[in-house]
Design an enzyme around this catalytic site. Sequence first.
Site, PDB file in Angstrom:
ATOM      1  N   GLU A 194     -10.276  -3.820 -47.374  1.00 50.31           N
ATOM      2  CA  GLU A 194      -9.982  -3.890 -45.930  1.00 50.31           C
ATOM      3  C   GLU A 194     -10.905  -4.856 -45.194  1.00 50.31           C
ATOM      4  O   GLU A 194     -11.643  -4.480 -44.281  1.00 50.31           O
ATOM      5  CB  GLU A 194      -9.957  -2.501 -45.267  1.00 50.31           C
ATOM      6  N   GLU A 209      -4.509   2.500 -50.037  1.00 53.92           N
ATOM      7  CA  GLU A 209      -5.011   3.746 -49.442  1.00 53.92           C
ATOM      8  C   GLU A 209      -4.013   4.240 -48.416  1.00 53.92           C
ATOM      9  O   GLU A 209      -3.522   3.468 -47.601  1.00 53.92           O
ATOM     10  CB  GLU A 209      -6.340   3.540 -48.693  1.00 53.92           C
TER      11      GLU A 209
END
Length: 502
Positions: free
Chosen positions: A187, A390
């Site tokens: 991320e 995720e």
Amino acid sequence: MDCVVSLIITISLALHFPGSCSHVYSRSDFPEGFAFGAGTSAYQWEGAAAEDGRKPSVWDTFVHSRNLDNGDVACDGYHKYKEDVQLMVETGLDAFKFSISWSRLIPNGRGPVNPKGLQFYKNFIQELVTHGIEPHATLFHYDLPQALEDDYGGWLNRTIVKDFTAYADVCFREFGNHVKFWTTLNEANIFTIGSYNDGITGPGRCSGNCKSGNSSTEPYIVGHNLLLAHASASRLYRQKYKDMQGGSVALSLYAIGFSPLTTSKDDEIATQRARDFYLGWMLEPLTFGDYPHVMRRTVGSRLPHFSEEESELVKGSSDFIGIIHYLAANVTNTKPYFPGYADFYSDTGITLSYTCNITTSQCAVTPWALEGVLEYIKQSYGNPPVYILENGKSMKGDFQLQEKDTPRIDYLHVYIGAVLNAVRNGSDTRGYFVWSLMDVFELLGGYSPRYGLYYVNFSDSRLTRSPKLSAHWYSAFIKGDTTFRVSQGISQLQSNFSSSSL
Ligand SMILES: *[C@@H]1O[C@H](CO)[C@@H](O)[C@H](O)[C@H]1NC(C)=O
Ligand SMILES: *[C@@H]1O[C@H](CO)[C@@H](O)[C@H](O)[C@H]1NC(C)=O
Ligand SMILES: *[C@@H]1O[C@H](CO)[C@@H](O)[C@H](O)[C@H]1NC(C)=O
Ligand SMILES: *[C@@H]1O[C@H](CO)[C@@H](O)[C@H](O)[C@H]1NC(C)=O
Ligand SMILES: *[C@@H]1O[C@H](CO)[C@@H](O)[C@H](O)[C@H]1NC(C)=O
Ligand SMILES: *[C@@H]1O[C@H](CO)[C@@H](O)[C@H](O)[C@H]1NC(C)=O
Ligand SMILES: *[C@@H]1O[C@H](CO)[C@@H](O)[C@H](O)[C@H]1NC(C)=O
């Protein structure tokens, strides 16, 4: 959130679910080879923070300097990895997402490799592969070696590109015979905002309440260096390893599902701006070789430029896109900007509102937001391969509450259904990973938010793991045993749960 209330909400959502019958589906509705997994990361799971030659990362330094919960012991995965691979096997996972601790493998960030660190990852990866679990390895998950932060300012300094590439080289060389799925940076967009705009994650830099930093400039410098580091590692893989090892290398991005608060033209434009600032910031260079026009226009000279050579390096450097998804937000236009001060948020010229309950910190279940993200990536970025690395739900509370975690099952059920919708409509999404395999040390909130399919008793020195109801549900789903209906599936699991353990 009350279980009964949430069940009712979910059932009513399911009735309004777009697409055909996606509240009733099974694993066999997904394309052949679609991977179902779960994940953890090094600092959040391994523990053994000062063992066998590991040196601190900025994450260790950050949490210790602020007296927060820390990952010194975490789940002690470093010692319990065999037991944990056994849990993955029993659950039936196809794949597992984990990260490598840079400062365990190369304690000073550059220079000699730590033989014990190397051996640990070799053993762990071997254990996964032996049990038929596909390793998805991430090279960087918030844990820059503190030595590199101290030596030259870490991600703020272009020197990081060389050192990250050298670290990646060691990983590709040593683990690439077994690891075919690499994520360079976890991320990358939200890491940059959290660490250099808000200062709430290590190294904790910002203009406001931080000891040092500059939220006007540093997020863009760091974002740029992250893209170059990713692209440089990706090029190295293609030049030196890809022919032999046949794997792929990706960047992962945090993707919020944005929708306009009102139907006004302003909010609609603001919503596109939100997508450009949060996602396009990195996905646009990866796909087209430069930042979105709206960022160039707004951020001006604070946004670094790619040379022609760098632009070519970054463009096409991600073989697939890793997506991390938790949140939906409504977007309101807030132009003109706050006068006299610029940070990432004021640059965006928007206000975001999340439908979350502040008291319980539970957010609304909005599976269409994930479907929208996948649809947007398909339509705007040429339908690249995507892995959802995720997605999951946190719940607070004691073991009793955790055990009966029907809200988590509802959540996973509707989100996986949303992924199926997107896949049926042509998205090239190839895998879905639940965050997290077990309760871990969380980035925000330490040991209080629990995302795990397995409960970890952190008050027990043995750190006992036990399956939650969601572990049984996910396992049954992956094994293709049942066609699930929200209500039937759960009551059946509940009766199965009381009489069995995995
Ligand atoms: C970057 O790091 C190098 C040392 O590797 C140092 O000489 C240089 O001054 C640093 N640059 C910045 C902008 O801090
Ligand atoms: C941040 O950097 C910019 C550009 O160098 C400078 O104008 C500004 O004063 C700095 N802000 C802070 C809070 O240091
Ligand atoms: C907010 O966003 C959701 C999707 O996340 C959307 O359904 C809703 O219409 C938006 N607007 C309002 C006013 O909630
Ligand atoms: C938030 O959760 C609390 C506790 O369950 C509840 O009392 C409150 O009504 C909720 N607030 C909203 C806005 O739903
Ligand atoms: C399905 O894909 C088509 C073509 O990309 C697009 O026009 C349409 O809006 C998509 N449908 C949904 C529900 O997202
Ligand atoms: C957690 O471990 C502690 C200490 O061993 C024990 O007293 C407690 O009952 C355990 N909790 C659960 C839910 O198993
Ligand atoms: C519950 O257990 C029965 C008997 O072992 C099994 O047939 C069924 O598939 C299980 N249901 C679920 C949802 O796991």
